[in-house]
Enzyme design. Sequence first.
Site, short mmCIF file in Angstrom:
data_model
loop_
_atom_site.label_atom_id
_atom_site.label_comp_id
_atom_site.label_asym_id
_atom_site.label_seq_id
_atom_site.Cartn_x
_atom_site.Cartn_y
_atom_site.Cartn_z
N LYS A 190 0.89 -1.17 0.00
CA LYS A 190 0.00 0.00 0.00
C LYS A 190 0.93 1.22 0.00
O LYS A 190 0.88 2.07 0.88
CB LYS A 190 -0.91 -0.07 1.25
N ASP A 222 -5.36 -3.33 -2.15
CA ASP A 222 -6.81 -3.28 -2.42
C ASP A 222 -7.11 -3.78 -3.83
O ASP A 222 -8.10 -4.49 -4.06
CB ASP A 222 -7.38 -1.87 -2.16
N ASP A 246 -2.25 -12.27 5.74
CA ASP A 246 -3.28 -12.97 6.53
C ASP A 246 -4.62 -12.85 5.83
O ASP A 246 -5.34 -13.84 5.63
CB ASP A 246 -3.34 -12.35 7.93
C1 IPM Z 1 -3.40 -17.46 10.53
C2 IPM Z 1 -4.31 -17.08 11.69
C3 IPM Z 1 -3.48 -16.37 12.74
C4 IPM Z 1 -2.89 -15.13 12.12
C5 IPM Z 1 -4.24 -16.03 14.04
C6 IPM Z 1 -4.92 -17.24 14.63
C7 IPM Z 1 -3.37 -15.35 15.04
O1 IPM Z 1 -5.37 -16.31 11.26
O2 IPM Z 1 -2.49 -18.26 10.74
O3 IPM Z 1 -3.61 -16.95 9.44
O4 IPM Z 1 -3.54 -14.07 12.09
O5 IPM Z 1 -1.75 -15.19 11.66
MN MN Z 2 -5.42 -15.98 9.11
#
Ligand code: IPM
Ligand code: MN
Length: 353
Positions: A190, A222, A246
Site C-alpha cells: 500500500k 486493495d 493474513d
Molecule cells: C493465521 C491465523 C493467525 C494469524 C491467528 C490465529 C493469530 O489467522 O495463521 O492466518 O492471524 O496469523
Molecule cells: Mn489468518
Amino acid sequence: MEMNIALLPGDGIGPEVIAQAVKVVNAVAKKFGHTIHFEEAPVGAAAIDLTGNPYPDETHEVCLRADAVLFGAIGDPKYDNDPKAKVRPEQGLLAMRKKLGLFANVRPTFTFPSLVHKSPLKLDRIEGVDLVFFRELTGGIYFGEPRGRNEQGTKAFDTNVYSKEEITRLARMGFEAAQKRRKLLTCVDKANVLATSRLWRETVQELAPEYPDVKVEYEFVDAVAMRLIQWPKAYDVLITENLFGDILTDEASVISGSMGLMPSASLGTDNKLFEPIHGSYPQAAGKDIANPLGTILSAAMMFEYAFDLREEAKAISDVVNKSLAEGIVTEDIAEGGKAYKTSEVGDWLAANI
Ligand code: IPM
Ligand code: MN
C-alpha cells in the site's frame, strides 16, 4: 531417513486433524522406508489450561529438538468473547512463530480438478489456478511496538514496523520460488499510503536486478483483493507483509473450494513448521467431521520443504486427489453422496498410500 517430528495439535479440531496426518505420515514412512519419531506438546488454550502459558518453554524445547513441527490449530471461543482476557491462545501461535524465527509463511492456492465446480467463482476464472503467497510472518503490525491503550483506555494503537533486513529475506525467498515457477513476482503493498510499504517497494526494486529472469509487478493490496477473485491466473508468486498476507490468503482459499483444504509452511533459517491455514473451528471440535486435508497436505509440504523428499510429498497429494475424485470426503465438501468422518478419511488415505 530418520526424522524427528514435533506434534502440536493445539485446540478445537487440531487434535483430530493432526491424528489423521499422523496416520498418513506413518503410511508414507512405511512405504518409503523412513523411521519417524513423534514428540507431542501442548500449545494454545490447551497449554493455558495445563500451564497458564499458551507456548510453554517445554513446548519450545520440543520444537527446537525436532526436524520439523506439525501444527494443528489454535483458538478457543471462551477467549474470543472476552476482550479483557490477560492471556490468549493466539499469543502462543505468535510467540511460537517469533521464537522459532519462522519469518516466511508459504501459502499455496491451487484447484483440485474434482472440486473446481464447488467454488463460488466461475469455472473459467479458477480452472488451473496455481499461485503461492509468501507472507511475512514475524514482523509488521502483529509485533510492532508500541501497542496498547492510553491511560483512560479510550484510545488504542498498533504499530506497523519493517526493517529492510526483514523485507529482504522474505523477498529473496519469493524471487527464488518465482525462478522455479512461472517467473512472475508480485509485490503487494500500500505504497501510496504507508511508509512501511514504500520501504517494501524500494527494497524489492533494489533486489530485482539480481533476478533478471523474474518479472516483477507492484500492486496495491486493495487492487489485489479484487483481481485475486476476478482473475487469479494473473498471479504466480506474491510477496507481502504479515497483515495483508493474513487477509489475502483467507480470500484466496475460496478459489480452491474450501478453507479446510489449504496447507502452509512456515519457514525460518533453523526451524520449519507446517500447518493448515484454517483455524480451530470450535463448533466442530470432537465431532469427527472436520476436513483433515489441509493438515495432511501440510504434511506433504513437510516432506518436500523440511526433508526434500518430493516423491513422498507427491504420494500424499496423489492420494488426496484420489480421495476427492472418489468422494471419500468430509461433509464440508461432500455433495449428494455420503459424507465421511474425519477419522474415516484419514484411514482411507493411509490405506491407499
Ligand atoms: C493465521 C491465523 C493467525 C494469524 C491467528 C490465529 C493469530 O489467522 O495463521 O492466518 O492471524 O496469523
Ligand atoms: Mn489468518
